[in-house]
Write an enzyme that holds these catalytic residues in place. Structure first.
Site, PDB file in Angstrom:
ATOM      1  N   CYS A  59     -78.702 -55.490  51.852  1.00 14.30           N
ATOM      2  CA  CYS A  59     -79.848 -56.390  51.820  1.00 14.30           C
ATOM      3  C   CYS A  59     -80.836 -56.063  52.922  1.00 14.30           C
ATOM      4  O   CYS A  59     -80.474 -55.787  54.040  1.00 14.30           O
ATOM      5  CB  CYS A  59     -79.402 -57.843  51.874  1.00 14.30           C
ATOM      6  SG  CYS A  59     -78.557 -58.301  53.366  1.00 14.30           S
ATOM      7  N   CYS A  70     -84.601 -62.741  58.526  1.00 12.75           N
ATOM      8  CA  CYS A  70     -83.494 -63.663  58.766  1.00 12.75           C
ATOM      9  C   CYS A  70     -83.270 -63.805  60.266  1.00 12.75           C
ATOM     10  O   CYS A  70     -83.365 -62.827  61.014  1.00 12.75           O
ATOM     11  CB  CYS A  70     -82.213 -63.142  58.104  1.00 12.75           C
ATOM     12  SG  CYS A  70     -80.839 -64.316  58.247  1.00 12.75           S
ATOM     13  N   CYS A 126     -76.829 -60.953  61.798  1.00 11.57           N
ATOM     14  CA  CYS A 126     -75.524 -60.305  61.603  1.00 11.57           C
ATOM     15  C   CYS A 126     -75.695 -58.816  61.916  1.00 11.57           C
ATOM     16  O   CYS A 126     -76.683 -58.197  61.519  1.00 11.57           O
ATOM     17  CB  CYS A 126     -75.046 -60.506  60.168  1.00 11.57           C
ATOM     18  SG  CYS A 126     -74.890 -62.245  59.734  1.00 11.57           S
TER      19      CYS A 126
END
Ligand code: SF4
Length: 363
Positions: free
Chosen positions: A346, A125, A129
């Site tokens: 995740c 990703c 974050c």
């Protein structure tokens, strides 16, 4: 690079229209498309060899034209609390995670529990974050629609054939792979394929405003969950780089637009991180947001991630936070810990496994 072109496309990316067009180029009748899709989705045939009502030449062509096993289940981890994580290896050797969550319903046995499958949409990703393992190794590529649907087919096999809900909340920012995501969800929803109602499909985003607005215009009508994780720009800026592009003053109106278009309650996901976002001031600000949006708040105590400094707040502090929301009449739940013993935050299982495995293509 935004995609990966496999030698053969996954059969799970096909629709009646695309398949009929290919068949017509071969001189085969269009009704064969329906038969083929019926074998794949209703009878769960794993290979064209099982499709006994098709002519032999057509079965042979199917096997040559399409990949019937684009995702290989590589590793499964079952946690003590009925969460199962499946690591799937794609044709280029990339690894993605799919999680099956078995939530027993009150008053009935485990055999009637609701099965939710959580799918990934990207390898890695780019959103970075700060609390997330998926962002640690960066973004590698988008999954195709066929690879996304294939993840569900593998998960269904592992989960005993059925599931009740799909959440697009695994590795990757789903709305950064918008076209493939939508193509996959239309297949998941279609009566000729998995036939899962749109209300049973939830897309989770870190807050990609233009795509939230685009999704609001889609007739498909799936549910939306927004990973808020901070109730002020100051806190979101610290842990979610996406907030610099789409701060709360842009994100919240987009959420309101989505909610008004579909008339469905949004979910605000909020990972509780000690000393970052677990104060009562944050709870009060979050309550204001949730009430304006008529949103449900899902509090998730953070998991420790190797290589990241964040800590989970004490149970007492988690409960104070929850009470502060409820005292302001906000619909809120504190998620019972699921899967901490299987690297369930995740991206954790993938990261750990990639350290151990050579990145080979599957056979
Ligand atoms: S939380 Fe989601 S959007 Fe953020 S880095 Fe992880 S996978 Fe990407």
């Amino acid at each position: 690079m935004t995609g990966f072109a496999p030698a053969k496309p996954p059969v799970f990316g096909e629709t009646p229209g695309t398949l009929a067009a290919r068949l017509s180029a071969l001189g085969a009748p269009a009704f064969r498309a329906g038969q083929i899709l019926d074998w794949i989705y209703k009878r769960r045939a794993c290979s064209p060899d099982a499709m006994s009502n098709l002519p032999g030449a057509l079965r042979e062509w199917l096997g040559e034209a399409f990949d019937f096993a684009p995702n290989e289940p590589l590793l499964q981890k079952q946690s003590s609390d009925v969460t199962r994580k499946i690591l799937q290896r794609l044709r280029d050797g990339s690894l993605v995670e799919t999680v099956v969550i078995n939530a027993p319903q009150e008053g009935v046995g485990v055999e009637h529990s609701r099965q939710t499958v959580c799918v990934s949409t990207q390898v890695g990703c780019a959103y970075g974050c700060r609390f997330c393992a998926s962002g640690l190794a960066g973004w590698k590529r988008n999954l195709s629609a066929g690879e996304i649907v294939a993840q569900l087919m593998v998960a269904a096999r592992v989960a005993g054939g059925v599931f009740d809900n799909v959440v697009v909340m695994g590795m990757g920012e789903p709305l950064a792979n918008y076209d493939n995501l939508l193509a996959a969800l239309r297949i998941v929803n279609a009566p000729w394929a998995l036939g899962l109602g749109a209300r049973r499909i939830t897309v989770s985003t870190s807050g990609v405003v233009p795509k939230i607005l685009a999704l609001a215009e889609e007739p498909l009508g799936v549910r939306l969950a927004v990973s808020l994780h901070g109730a002020t720009n100051e806190v979101r800026d610290r842990i979610m780089p996406v907030n610099r592009r789409f701060p709360l003053e842009k994100l919240l109106p987009a959420c309101a637009t989505f909610a008004s278009r579909h008339g469905r309650m949004l979910t605000l996901e909020f990972i509780l991180i000690a000393e970052i976002n677990d104060s009562l001031e944050q709870a009060r600000a979050l309550a204001d947001i949730a009430r304006k949006l008529h949103a449900h708040v899902n509090l998730i105590p953070c998991n420790a991630v190797e290589g990241l400094p964040w800590q989970r707040p004490s149970l007492t502090r988690q409960q104070h936070f929850l009470r502060a929301l409820k005292a302001r009449s906000v619909s809120a739940t504190l998620r019972r810990e699921k899967g901490a013993d299987i690297d369930a935050a995740c991206g954790q299982l993938r990261l750990r496994t990639e350290k151990l495995l050579p990145n080979q293509q599957h056979a």
